[in-house]
Enzyme design. Structure first.
Site, PDB file in Angstrom:
ATOM      1  N   TYR A 181      13.634   3.886 -14.065  1.00  0.00           N
ATOM      2  CA  TYR A 181      12.719   2.276 -14.290  1.00  0.00           C
ATOM      3  C   TYR A 181      12.963   1.182 -14.298  1.00  0.00           C
ATOM      4  O   TYR A 181      12.882   0.133 -14.200  1.00  0.00           O
ATOM      5  CB  TYR A 181      11.392   3.394 -14.565  1.00  0.00           C
ATOM      6  N   ASN A 225      -0.224  -0.220 -20.663  1.00  0.00           N
ATOM      7  CA  ASN A 225      -2.003  -0.351 -21.013  1.00  0.00           C
ATOM      8  C   ASN A 225      -2.448   0.055 -20.004  1.00  0.00           C
ATOM      9  O   ASN A 225      -1.681   1.593 -19.602  1.00  0.00           O
ATOM     10  CB  ASN A 225      -1.963  -1.732 -19.066  1.00  0.00           C
ATOM     11  N   LEU A 252       0.843  -1.406   0.297  1.00  0.00           N
ATOM     12  CA  LEU A 252       0.218  -0.210   0.236  1.00  0.00           C
ATOM     13  C   LEU A 252       0.938   1.720  -0.212  1.00  0.00           C
ATOM     14  O   LEU A 252       0.936   1.765   1.117  1.00  0.00           O
ATOM     15  CB  LEU A 252      -1.127  -0.428   1.099  1.00  0.00           C
ATOM     16  N   ASP A 304       7.852  -4.031 -21.381  1.00  0.00           N
ATOM     17  CA  ASP A 304       8.829  -3.235 -22.894  1.00  0.00           C
ATOM     18  C   ASP A 304       9.395  -2.508 -22.549  1.00  0.00           C
ATOM     19  O   ASP A 304      10.987  -2.633 -23.748  1.00  0.00           O
ATOM     20  CB  ASP A 304       7.737  -3.428 -24.117  1.00  0.00           C
ATOM     21  N   GLU A 305       9.129  -1.224 -21.696  1.00  0.00           N
ATOM     22  CA  GLU A 305      10.990  -0.484 -21.391  1.00  0.00           C
ATOM     23  C   GLU A 305      12.391  -1.056 -21.297  1.00  0.00           C
ATOM     24  O   GLU A 305      12.886  -0.537 -21.647  1.00  0.00           O
ATOM     25  CB  GLU A 305       9.771   0.527 -20.642  1.00  0.00           C
ATOM     26  N   ARG A 355       3.495   5.497 -28.188  1.00  0.00           N
ATOM     27  CA  ARG A 355       3.398   4.104 -27.332  1.00  0.00           C
ATOM     28  C   ARG A 355       2.294   2.906 -27.567  1.00  0.00           C
ATOM     29  O   ARG A 355       1.516   3.752 -28.646  1.00  0.00           O
ATOM     30  CB  ARG A 355       2.509   4.415 -25.507  1.00  0.00           C
ATOM     31  N   ASP A 363       5.642  -5.241   2.311  1.00  0.00           N
ATOM     32  CA  ASP A 363       6.688  -4.687   1.703  1.00  0.00           C
ATOM     33  C   ASP A 363       7.424  -6.336   0.974  1.00  0.00           C
ATOM     34  O   ASP A 363       7.938  -7.504   2.107  1.00  0.00           O
ATOM     35  CB  ASP A 363       7.389  -4.351   2.086  1.00  0.00           C
ATOM     36  N   ASN A 421       1.750  10.283 -28.478  1.00  0.00           N
ATOM     37  CA  ASN A 421       0.726  10.802 -27.314  1.00  0.00           C
ATOM     38  C   ASN A 421      -0.231  11.825 -27.857  1.00  0.00           C
ATOM     39  O   ASN A 421      -1.279  11.815 -26.623  1.00  0.00           O
ATOM     40  CB  ASN A 421       1.329  11.577 -26.585  1.00  0.00           C
ATOM     41  N   HIS A 463      13.287  10.342 -22.892  1.00  0.00           N
ATOM     42  CA  HIS A 463      12.322  10.350 -23.160  1.00  0.00           C
ATOM     43  C   HIS A 463      12.593   9.394 -24.453  1.00  0.00           C
ATOM     44  O   HIS A 463      12.891   9.714 -25.221  1.00  0.00           O
ATOM     45  CB  HIS A 463      11.392  11.190 -23.261  1.00  0.00           C
ATOM     46  N   ALA A 473       4.585  -5.854  -7.397  1.00  0.00           N
ATOM     47  CA  ALA A 473       4.324  -5.580  -7.012  1.00  0.00           C
ATOM     48  C   ALA A 473       5.457  -4.489  -7.563  1.00  0.00           C
ATOM     49  O   ALA A 473       6.772  -4.622  -8.419  1.00  0.00           O
ATOM     50  CB  ALA A 473       4.831  -5.762  -5.737  1.00  0.00           C
ATOM     51  N   LYS A 502      14.173  -2.920 -13.742  1.00  0.00           N
ATOM     52  CA  LYS A 502      12.772  -3.651 -14.045  1.00  0.00           C
ATOM     53  C   LYS A 502      13.807  -4.768 -14.724  1.00  0.00           C
ATOM     54  O   LYS A 502      13.063  -5.977 -15.108  1.00  0.00           O
ATOM     55  CB  LYS A 502      11.886  -3.052 -15.296  1.00  0.00           C
ATOM     56  N   TYR A 521       3.873  16.083 -23.021  1.00  0.00           N
ATOM     57  CA  TYR A 521       5.176  16.221 -22.974  1.00  0.00           C
ATOM     58  C   TYR A 521       6.141  16.448 -24.350  1.00  0.00           C
ATOM     59  O   TYR A 521       5.882  15.802 -25.199  1.00  0.00           O
ATOM     60  CB  TYR A 521       6.677  14.733 -22.453  1.00  0.00           C
TER      61      TYR A 521
HETATM   62  P1  NAD Z   1       0.689   0.632  -9.658  1.00  0.00           P
HETATM   63  O1  NAD Z   1       1.473   1.687  -9.500  1.00  0.00           O
HETATM   64  O2  NAD Z   1      -0.595   0.641 -10.673  1.00  0.00           O
HETATM   65  O3  NAD Z   1       0.654  -0.623  -8.618  1.00  0.00           O
HETATM   66  C1  NAD Z   1       2.013  -1.093  -8.103  1.00  0.00           C
HETATM   67  C2  NAD Z   1       1.652  -1.516  -7.012  1.00  0.00           C
HETATM   68  O4  NAD Z   1       2.914  -2.148  -6.366  1.00  0.00           O
HETATM   69  C3  NAD Z   1       0.744  -0.628  -5.845  1.00  0.00           C
HETATM   70  O5  NAD Z   1      -0.203  -1.252  -5.118  1.00  0.00           O
HETATM   71  C4  NAD Z   1       2.411  -0.665  -5.092  1.00  0.00           C
HETATM   72  O6  NAD Z   1       1.040  -0.270  -3.827  1.00  0.00           O
HETATM   73  C5  NAD Z   1       2.441  -1.922  -4.735  1.00  0.00           C
HETATM   74  N1  NAD Z   1       4.229  -1.863  -4.407  1.00  0.00           N
HETATM   75  C6  NAD Z   1       5.112  -1.309  -4.445  1.00  0.00           C
HETATM   76  N2  NAD Z   1       6.326  -1.006  -3.665  1.00  0.00           N
HETATM   77  C7  NAD Z   1       6.205  -2.330  -2.272  1.00  0.00           C
HETATM   78  C8  NAD Z   1       6.541  -3.087  -1.840  1.00  0.00           C
HETATM   79  N3  NAD Z   1       7.804  -2.558  -2.217  1.00  0.00           N
HETATM   80  N4  NAD Z   1       6.034  -4.215  -1.569  1.00  0.00           N
HETATM   81  C9  NAD Z   1       4.574  -4.347  -1.986  1.00  0.00           C
HETATM   82  N5  NAD Z   1       3.976  -4.120  -3.463  1.00  0.00           N
HETATM   83  C10 NAD Z   1       4.625  -2.880  -3.866  1.00  0.00           C
HETATM   84  O7  NAD Z   1       1.644  -0.385 -11.367  1.00  0.00           O
HETATM   85  P2  NAD Z   1       1.273  -1.214 -12.629  1.00  0.00           P
HETATM   86  O8  NAD Z   1       0.687  -0.442 -13.831  1.00  0.00           O
HETATM   87  O9  NAD Z   1      -0.303  -2.174 -11.524  1.00  0.00           O
HETATM   88  O10 NAD Z   1       2.210  -2.345 -12.707  1.00  0.00           O
HETATM   89  C11 NAD Z   1       2.072  -3.966 -12.350  1.00  0.00           C
HETATM   90  C12 NAD Z   1       3.040  -3.942 -13.234  1.00  0.00           C
HETATM   91  O11 NAD Z   1       3.154  -4.350 -13.795  1.00  0.00           O
HETATM   92  C13 NAD Z   1       4.695  -3.546 -12.484  1.00  0.00           C
HETATM   93  O12 NAD Z   1       5.930  -4.575 -12.058  1.00  0.00           O
HETATM   94  C14 NAD Z   1       5.432  -2.495 -13.803  1.00  0.00           C
HETATM   95  O13 NAD Z   1       6.149  -2.431 -14.088  1.00  0.00           O
HETATM   96  C15 NAD Z   1       4.130  -3.804 -14.757  1.00  0.00           C
HETATM   97  N6  NAD Z   1       3.555  -2.997 -16.428  1.00  0.00           N
HETATM   98  C16 NAD Z   1       2.898  -2.005 -16.525  1.00  0.00           C
HETATM   99  C17 NAD Z   1       2.445  -1.945 -17.123  1.00  0.00           C
HETATM  100  C18 NAD Z   1       1.848  -0.959 -16.976  1.00  0.00           C
HETATM  101  O14 NAD Z   1       1.570   0.264 -18.814  1.00  0.00           O
HETATM  102  N7  NAD Z   1       1.366  -0.056 -16.596  1.00  0.00           N
HETATM  103  C19 NAD Z   1       3.064  -2.384 -18.090  1.00  0.00           C
HETATM  104  C20 NAD Z   1       4.227  -3.158 -18.530  1.00  0.00           C
HETATM  105  C21 NAD Z   1       4.629  -3.873 -17.694  1.00  0.00           C
HETATM  106  P1  TYD Z   2       3.404   7.412 -19.058  1.00  0.00           P
HETATM  107  O1  TYD Z   2       2.012   6.450 -18.839  1.00  0.00           O
HETATM  108  O2  TYD Z   2       3.946   7.796 -17.706  1.00  0.00           O
HETATM  109  O3  TYD Z   2       4.059   5.623 -20.268  1.00  0.00           O
HETATM  110  P2  TYD Z   2       5.662   5.417 -19.949  1.00  0.00           P
HETATM  111  O4  TYD Z   2       6.448   6.447 -20.096  1.00  0.00           O
HETATM  112  O5  TYD Z   2       5.838   4.210 -19.153  1.00  0.00           O
HETATM  113  O6  TYD Z   2       5.134   4.930 -21.589  1.00  0.00           O
HETATM  114  O7  TYD Z   2       3.617   8.123 -20.502  1.00  0.00           O
HETATM  115  C1  TYD Z   2       3.430   7.876 -21.446  1.00  0.00           C
HETATM  116  C2  TYD Z   2       3.491   8.747 -22.284  1.00  0.00           C
HETATM  117  O8  TYD Z   2       3.160  10.188 -22.466  1.00  0.00           O
HETATM  118  C3  TYD Z   2       4.958   8.866 -22.695  1.00  0.00           C
HETATM  119  O9  TYD Z   2       5.523   8.983 -23.880  1.00  0.00           O
HETATM  120  C4  TYD Z   2       5.471   9.887 -21.557  1.00  0.00           C
HETATM  121  C5  TYD Z   2       4.030  10.587 -22.027  1.00  0.00           C
HETATM  122  N1  TYD Z   2       3.524  11.747 -20.764  1.00  0.00           N
HETATM  123  C6  TYD Z   2       2.725  12.891 -21.667  1.00  0.00           C
HETATM  124  O10 TYD Z   2       2.991  13.773 -22.247  1.00  0.00           O
HETATM  125  N2  TYD Z   2       2.203  14.202 -20.239  1.00  0.00           N
HETATM  126  C7  TYD Z   2       1.800  13.762 -18.969  1.00  0.00           C
HETATM  127  O11 TYD Z   2       1.863  14.272 -17.734  1.00  0.00           O
HETATM  128  C8  TYD Z   2       2.126  12.547 -18.550  1.00  0.00           C
HETATM  129  C9  TYD Z   2       2.292  11.393 -17.355  1.00  0.00           C
HETATM  130  C10 TYD Z   2       2.971  11.457 -19.630  1.00  0.00           C
END
Ligand code: NAD
Ligand code: TYD
Length: 340
Positions: A154, A184, A36, A127-128, A218, A60, A253, A280, A83, A158, A211
């Site tokens: 970040y 996502n 949390l 994919d990053e 994306r 944690d 974007n 970026h 997490a 990963k 930005y």
């Molecule tokens: P998010 O930030 O919404 O959720 C992360 C969750 O992990 C949160 O609930 C946070 O409380 C929990 N957390 C953080 N540190 C923790 C710790 N030390 N112990 C236990 N819980 C902890 O992230 P998300 O977008 O849901 O992403 C989830 C996973 O998917 C991540 O590993 C991210 O790298 C990966 N991912 C995300 C995307 C995307 O577009 N969001 C795409 C590809 C992969």
């Molecule tokens: P983001 O949702 O942070 O995902 P990621 O950086 O992991 O791809 O950002 C998606 C794209 O949007 C990225 O190219 C950065 C851009 N962006 C903006 O232009 N303005 C914003 O306020 C944010 C948060 C992201």
């Protein structure tokens, strides 16, 4: 599989995965673990809490004692690790917590799985880790063979975790898989990320900060399609393998922001161009051939449908995001966007 441990269950994708799995597998029990942090939200899990097959544990993943205690007390058949610290902009400001959670936390989970009879482990990666692709080469895509080449703290954290997961497979025979998914979007997405930030700012009548020139690309995937892929990998994936997940849905974007505004019936006057993100990444684009051929995965929700569902969700869950945007979020927003 009887009991699944889902870490990061109170975050965006973790919570969607909990709901997907409870619905899809009527006999499955799920333990949702989450520290949390600012990104985790118990309100997100409120409907799951009413399900007798779901239990929440606040812990944690870097707390070795607490995580081992949970594994000692409760038999777990598989772990899916969501997490993580997940926001690139925050990683530029405070890299250390990204290394701690994303790499050392992964190590604790791997050690636990190893100490408890080689429990099946799935690492949710991104994919990053492949870095970025140029805008003038639309023929190029990330495959599982693309070299790791990270840009942000970040993505570096990963990638570090991915390398560790693979090292545990090679050295200890750990039963691991990794998925690397594109961006996502969907319900419960924390409003620091592009799509929920633009939807909620537009609803609040605030500026929409793009930005640079908004030309970065994306590859967007509706969150449920990501959950479906992870379920398939968990049940039929081959240990030691990496699977890329993406649906060939590349957008700039600026196009995404304009699509959000169209769905909300608003004009484009609130768009403001702000200072670019350092380092970026230009373009992400996944080649999902492997998971399609090996596991029969395909995305079910196209972008127009998914974005409409997402906008509708934010329109009907105002309490959820207004609560999230109060408190710590306001300080974050001020710091991140004030002098941009
Ligand atoms: P998010 O930030 O919404 O959720 C992360 C969750 O992990 C949160 O609930 C946070 O409380 C929990 N957390 C953080 N540190 C923790 C710790 N030390 N112990 C236990 N819980 C902890 O992230 P998300 O977008 O849901 O992403 C989830 C996973 O998917 C991540 O590993 C991210 O790298 C990966 N991912 C995300 C995307 C995307 O577009 N969001 C795409 C590809 C992969
Ligand atoms: P983001 O949702 O942070 O995902 P990621 O950086 O992991 O791809 O950002 C998606 C794209 O949007 C990225 O190219 C950065 C851009 N962006 C903006 O232009 N303005 C914003 O306020 C944010 C948060 C992201």
């Amino acid at each position: 599989m009887n009991t699944l441990l889902v870490t990061g269950a109170a975050g965006f994708i973790g919570s969607n995965f909990v709901y997907y799995m409870l619905e899809k597998h009527p006999d499955l029990k799920i333990i949702g673990l989450d520290a949390l942090t600012y990104a985790g939200n118990l309100e997100t899990l409120a409907p799951a809490m009413e399900n007798e097959r779901f239990r929440f544990v606040k812990a944690d993943i870097t707390d070795r004692k607490a995580v081992f205690k949970l594994f000692d007390e409760t038999p777990v058949d598989a772990v899916v690790n969501f997490a993580a610290e997940s926001h690139v902009d925050r990683s530029i400001d405070t890299p250390e917590i990204f290394l701690k959670t994303n790499i050392l936390g992964t190590q604790v989970l791997l050690d636990c799985c190893r100490a408890h009879g080689n429990i099946r482990y799935h690492q949710v990666s991104t994919d990053e880790v492949y870095g970025d692709l140029p805008l003038d080469r639309p023929d190029l895509f990330f495959t599982e063979e693309t070299p790791i080449h990270t840009s942000s703290p970040y993505s570096a954290s990963k990638a570090g975790a991915d390398l560790l997961v693979m090292a545990y497979h090679r050295t200890y025979g750990a039963a691991v898989t990794i998925s690397r998914c594109s961006n996502n979007y969907g319900p419960y997405h924390f409003p620091e990320k592009l799509i929920p930030l633009m939807i909620t700012n537009a609803l609040e009548g605030k500026p929409l900060p793009v930005y640079g020139e908004g030309k970065n690309v994306r590859d967007w995937l509706y969150v449920e399609d990501h959950c479906k892929a992870i379920d398939l990998i968990l049940r039929s994936g081959v240990p030691g393998e990496v699977y890329n997940i993406g649906g060939h849905n590349e957008r700039t974007n600026l196009d995404v922001v304009k699509a959000v505004l169209r769905l909300l019936g608003k004009d484009e006057s609130a768009i403001v161009y702000v200072k670019d993100r350092p380092g970026h990444d230009m373009r992400y684009a996944i080649d999902p051939t492997k998971i399609k051929n090996a596991l029969g995965w395909y995305p079910e929700t196209d972008f127009d449908t998914g974005l409409k569902k997402t906008v509708d969700w934010y329109l009907t869950h105002r309490d959820w995001w207004e609560h999230v945007k109060s408190g710590e979020y306001a300080d974050y927003y001020e710091k991140m966007y004030k002098n941009r």
